[in-house]
Motif scaffolding. Sequence first.
Motif, PDB file in Angstrom:
ATOM      1  N   UNK A 191       0.841  -1.207   0.000  1.00 50.58           N
ATOM      2  CA  UNK A 191       0.000   0.000   0.000  1.00 50.58           C
ATOM      3  C   UNK A 191       0.871   1.250   0.000  1.00 50.58           C
ATOM      4  N   UNK A 192       1.962   1.231   0.742  1.00 44.59           N
ATOM      5  CA  UNK A 192       2.883   2.373   0.737  1.00 44.59           C
ATOM      6  C   UNK A 192       3.456   2.569  -0.664  1.00 44.59           C
ATOM      7  N   UNK A 193       3.834   1.492  -1.292  1.00 38.66           N
ATOM      8  CA  UNK A 193       4.337   1.527  -2.671  1.00 38.66           C
ATOM      9  C   UNK A 193       3.291   2.154  -3.595  1.00 38.66           C
ATOM     10  N   UNK A 194       2.065   1.649  -3.538  1.00 38.44           N
ATOM     11  CA  UNK A 194       0.987   2.135  -4.396  1.00 38.44           C
ATOM     12  C   UNK A 194       0.677   3.603  -4.127  1.00 38.44           C
ATOM     13  N   UNK A 195       0.528   3.959  -2.849  1.00 41.84           N
ATOM     14  CA  UNK A 195       0.133   5.324  -2.514  1.00 41.84           C
ATOM     15  C   UNK A 195       1.231   6.337  -2.839  1.00 41.84           C
ATOM     16  N   UNK A 196       2.482   5.915  -2.811  1.00 46.55           N
ATOM     17  CA  UNK A 196       3.570   6.815  -3.198  1.00 46.55           C
ATOM     18  C   UNK A 196       3.450   7.205  -4.660  1.00 46.55           C
ATOM     19  N   UNK A 197       3.247   6.219  -5.514  1.00 42.06           N
ATOM     20  CA  UNK A 197       3.193   6.507  -6.952  1.00 42.06           C
ATOM     21  C   UNK A 197       1.907   7.219  -7.356  1.00 42.06           C
ATOM     22  N   UNK A 198       0.785   6.787  -6.877  1.00 40.39           N
ATOM     23  CA  UNK A 198      -0.469   7.470  -7.225  1.00 40.39           C
ATOM     24  C   UNK A 198      -0.521   8.840  -6.546  1.00 40.39           C
ATOM     25  N   UNK A 199       0.103   8.955  -5.384  1.00 35.29           N
ATOM     26  CA  UNK A 199       0.186  10.245  -4.705  1.00 35.29           C
ATOM     27  C   UNK A 199       0.967  11.279  -5.507  1.00 35.29           C
ATOM     28  N   UNK A 200       1.928  10.819  -6.304  1.00 35.20           N
ATOM     29  CA  UNK A 200       2.673  11.744  -7.186  1.00 35.20           C
ATOM     30  C   UNK A 200       1.733  12.406  -8.183  1.00 35.20           C
ATOM     31  N   UNK A 201       0.791  11.644  -8.697  1.00 37.37           N
ATOM     32  CA  UNK A 201      -0.170  12.198  -9.650  1.00 37.37           C
ATOM     33  C   UNK A 201      -1.038  13.244  -8.959  1.00 37.37           C
ATOM     34  N   UNK A 202      -1.484  12.937  -7.765  1.00 38.00           N
ATOM     35  CA  UNK A 202      -2.303  13.891  -7.007  1.00 38.00           C
ATOM     36  C   UNK A 202      -1.506  15.151  -6.661  1.00 38.00           C
ATOM     37  N   UNK A 203      -0.216  14.990  -6.431  1.00 38.32           N
ATOM     38  CA  UNK A 203       0.633  16.146  -6.108  1.00 38.32           C
ATOM     39  C   UNK A 203       0.737  17.108  -7.287  1.00 38.32           C
ATOM     40  N   UNK A 204       0.715  16.593  -8.491  1.00 37.54           N
ATOM     41  CA  UNK A 204       0.757  17.475  -9.668  1.00 37.54           C
ATOM     42  C   UNK A 204      -0.513  18.313  -9.727  1.00 37.54           C
ATOM     43  N   UNK A 205      -1.653  17.695  -9.473  1.00 40.86           N
ATOM     44  CA  UNK A 205      -2.926  18.428  -9.517  1.00 40.86           C
ATOM     45  C   UNK A 205      -2.949  19.567  -8.506  1.00 40.86           C
ATOM     46  N   UNK A 206      -2.443  19.300  -7.318  1.00 43.87           N
ATOM     47  CA  UNK A 206      -2.467  20.331  -6.280  1.00 43.87           C
ATOM     48  C   UNK A 206      -1.233  21.230  -6.327  1.00 43.87           C
ATOM     49  N   UNK A 207      -0.410  21.033  -7.343  1.00 45.14           N
ATOM     50  CA  UNK A 207       0.818  21.824  -7.556  1.00 45.14           C
ATOM     51  C   UNK A 207       1.739  21.773  -6.344  1.00 45.14           C
TER      52      UNK A 207
ATOM     53  N   UNK B  28       3.282  -8.776 -11.409  1.00 47.72           N
ATOM     54  CA  UNK B  28       2.997  -7.871 -12.516  1.00 47.72           C
ATOM     55  C   UNK B  28       1.858  -6.912 -12.173  1.00 47.72           C
ATOM     56  N   UNK B  29       0.948  -7.347 -11.296  1.00 43.88           N
ATOM     57  CA  UNK B  29      -0.134  -6.447 -10.889  1.00 43.88           C
ATOM     58  C   UNK B  29       0.407  -5.234 -10.145  1.00 43.88           C
ATOM     59  N   UNK B  30       1.435  -5.445  -9.347  1.00 42.25           N
ATOM     60  CA  UNK B  30       2.039  -4.331  -8.610  1.00 42.25           C
ATOM     61  C   UNK B  30       2.889  -3.456  -9.533  1.00 42.25           C
ATOM     62  N   UNK B  31       3.591  -4.074 -10.468  1.00 42.35           N
ATOM     63  CA  UNK B  31       4.405  -3.301 -11.404  1.00 42.35           C
ATOM     64  C   UNK B  31       3.547  -2.512 -12.391  1.00 42.35           C
ATOM     65  N   UNK B  32       2.310  -2.926 -12.606  1.00 42.54           N
ATOM     66  CA  UNK B  32       1.420  -2.219 -13.530  1.00 42.54           C
ATOM     67  C   UNK B  32       1.101  -0.803 -13.046  1.00 42.54           C
ATOM     68  N   UNK B  33       1.345  -0.536 -11.774  1.00 41.88           N
ATOM     69  CA  UNK B  33       1.129   0.812 -11.240  1.00 41.88           C
ATOM     70  C   UNK B  33       2.096   1.801 -11.897  1.00 41.88           C
ATOM     71  N   UNK B  34       3.292   1.350 -12.247  1.00 42.44           N
ATOM     72  CA  UNK B  34       4.306   2.260 -12.802  1.00 42.44           C
ATOM     73  C   UNK B  34       3.888   2.890 -14.131  1.00 42.44           C
ATOM     74  N   UNK B  35       3.517   2.103 -15.160  1.00 42.52           N
ATOM     75  CA  UNK B  35       3.085   2.778 -16.395  1.00 42.52           C
ATOM     76  C   UNK B  35       1.776   3.542 -16.227  1.00 42.52           C
ATOM     77  N   UNK B  36       0.879   3.036 -15.370  1.00 43.07           N
ATOM     78  CA  UNK B  36      -0.360   3.765 -15.104  1.00 43.07           C
ATOM     79  C   UNK B  36      -0.053   5.132 -14.511  1.00 43.07           C
ATOM     80  N   UNK B  37       0.829   5.152 -13.533  1.00 45.51           N
ATOM     81  CA  UNK B  37       1.228   6.413 -12.914  1.00 45.51           C
ATOM     82  C   UNK B  37       1.912   7.322 -13.930  1.00 45.51           C
ATOM     83  N   UNK B  38       2.737   6.750 -14.791  1.00 47.97           N
ATOM     84  CA  UNK B  38       3.409   7.553 -15.808  1.00 47.97           C
ATOM     85  C   UNK B  38       2.429   8.233 -16.749  1.00 47.97           C
TER      86      UNK B  38
END
Length: 169
Positions: free
Chosen positions: A57-73, A134-144
């Motif tokens: 969950x920490x792994x997932x939330x770190x990467x998806x959190x990066x996307x949210x950080x862009x929105x909130x600048x 692979x399910x966990x690694x799929x977060x990387x291109x999704x986040x990208x």
Amino acid sequence: MLKKLFRSIDRVFLFVEEWSLFATVCIALVTAMANVVLRKTTSDYSLYWSDEVVRKVIYFSTYIGCVAAIRSRSLVRIDALPQMLPFLKKPLTLFSHLAVLVFSTCMIYLGSQMTLMMYQDEYALTATLQVPEWLLYAVLPLMGVMMFFRTIITMYEDWTGLNDITGGC
């Protein structure tokens, strides 16, 4: 037309970010709390897999959190120099956006390669949960992909002076 498209993309991304982060953090919290309660109240029962759930969950939330950080600048960027020298604000902001675009492109390419590699390895499973890696690694291109589009939207807002596309953050 472009503004409407960006607004639609923003809504979809916002939904994915908020609900996936909410669900995964709730799962980790409940799992960790249940494990602590079981360890403290009994000597025979423990959730041996709870630590792995929390790590993933920490792994997932770190990467998806990066996307949210862009929105909130609030993504990490050069901040002190433009305050001292205001004429550098636009060039440094552009540099920051371009760096994020390069990073997100690398995440799409390399994340896809790693996901494919894990998908082809039938023995690549997590240690205790036995979930395919692979399910966990799929977060990387999704986040990208999400970072790339969020950055394009942010650049459009900066160039046009419109901040109401994503809610005026």
